[in-house]
Design a protein around this motif. Structure first.
Motif, PDB file in Angstrom:
ATOM      1  N   UNK A  87       0.838  -1.200   0.000  1.00 48.28           N
ATOM      2  CA  UNK A  87       0.000   0.000   0.000  1.00 48.28           C
ATOM      3  C   UNK A  87       0.875   1.254   0.000  1.00 48.28           C
ATOM      4  N   UNK A  88       1.902   1.266   0.845  1.00 50.59           N
ATOM      5  CA  UNK A  88       2.786   2.427   0.909  1.00 50.59           C
ATOM      6  C   UNK A  88       3.507   2.644  -0.420  1.00 50.59           C
ATOM      7  N   UNK A  89       4.005   1.543  -1.007  1.00 47.83           N
ATOM      8  CA  UNK A  89       4.698   1.661  -2.288  1.00 47.83           C
ATOM      9  C   UNK A  89       3.762   2.140  -3.386  1.00 47.83           C
TER      10      UNK A  89
ATOM     11  N   UNK B 270       6.535   5.935  -8.814  1.00 45.40           N
ATOM     12  CA  UNK B 270       6.527   6.760 -10.021  1.00 45.40           C
ATOM     13  C   UNK B 270       6.984   5.922 -11.215  1.00 45.40           C
ATOM     14  N   UNK B 271       6.754   4.596 -11.151  1.00 47.80           N
ATOM     15  CA  UNK B 271       7.168   3.710 -12.242  1.00 47.80           C
ATOM     16  C   UNK B 271       6.236   3.888 -13.428  1.00 47.80           C
ATOM     17  N   UNK B 272       6.653   3.437 -14.613  1.00 50.22           N
ATOM     18  CA  UNK B 272       5.829   3.591 -15.825  1.00 50.22           C
ATOM     19  C   UNK B 272       4.521   2.811 -15.757  1.00 50.22           C
ATOM     20  N   UNK B 273       3.587   3.185 -16.636  1.00 50.02           N
ATOM     21  CA  UNK B 273       2.263   2.561 -16.675  1.00 50.02           C
ATOM     22  C   UNK B 273       2.342   1.054 -16.887  1.00 50.02           C
TER      23      UNK B 273
END
Length: 237
Positions: free
Chosen positions: A29-31, A36-39
């Motif tokens: 949940x925190x991650x 900000x990783x790609x779609x």
């Protein structure tokens, strides 16, 4: 089998597994709110999470049926949304006794954000309801929340250790009045949030009505003798 501090037995292997999964889910949940990783990466992770969800839902309990590890009489609630070791939502807050009440330290991550960088005000209410309820129990009293009032003095920063306290200030008949605070751990005497609650023990007929459908993990009727969801300090560990 193992026993908690109150002597109530539980399956130690199951408790360990529940706590381990809870810790992993809180990390997920925190991650998920920091990433900000790609779609494309998000889509792959979503597929993996759905696969895991399928495994967990192979056997589920209905509402009103207590988990196998729960013991309301001992106030052991492993999926409590504030203090439950198995809850993905719980920070979790671990409370302990102190002279006159209870105290616990916790840090709130981005999953609990309201104003940018600060704790959502509703989360303060949820946490203080738990803290004040626990203080009531540790004073040998019990009841359900009839009123909860909060004064927000300053915003509660995220990713920062804070200390939560609660103590009973009045008690008589079926009613208890409890007060508490949230403050920075480095400045515990300067409250960021102040709370006051009234807990009332429902009449016997109402308790029977409220908990008429509560069962233990085997399906046997098991209404709590103390109608509260507050987790006692140290319970569930």
């Amino acid at each position: 089998m193992s026993t908690d501090s109150g002597g109530a037995p539980y399956d130690a292997a199951l408790m360990s597994a529940v706590a381990d999964l809870g810790d992993a889910l809180r990390g997920l949940v925190d991650a998920s709110v920091r990433t900000a990783v790609p779609a494309a990466d998000l889509q792959e992770v979503a597929a993996a999470v759905r696969t895991a969800t399928g495994r967990l839902t192979a056997a589920v309990r209905p509402p009103g049926q207590l988990p196998a590890l729960d013991d309301p009489v001992r106030f052991r609630r492993v999926y409590n949304p504030v203090a439950g070791v198995g809850s993905a939502f719980a920070p979790p807050l671990r409370l302990r006794e102190e002279p006159g009440g209870v105290v616990g330290e916790v840090s709130f991550g981005l999953a609990y954000e309201g104003p940018p960088g600060f704790l959502h005000g509703g989360m303060s209410g949820l946490v203080m309801d738990q803290v004040l309820g626990a203080a009531t129990i540790r004073a040998g009293l019990w009841g359900m929340t009839a009123r909860l009032e909060l004064d927000y003095r300053r915003p509660v920063p995220l990713d920062t250790p804070v200390v939560c306290r609660g103590r009973v200030t009045e008690a008589g008949g079926r009613k208890s009045v409890v007060t508490g605070t949230i403050a920075l751990a480095e400045a515990p005497d300067r409250p960021l949030v102040e709370a006051r609650a009234v807990f009332v023990l429902p009449r016997e007929d109402l308790r029977a009505e409220y908990f008429a459908r509560v069962t233990d993990a085997s399906g046997r009727h098991a209404p709590p003798s103390r109608p509260t969801d507050a987790t006692a300090p140290g319970a569930g560990e």
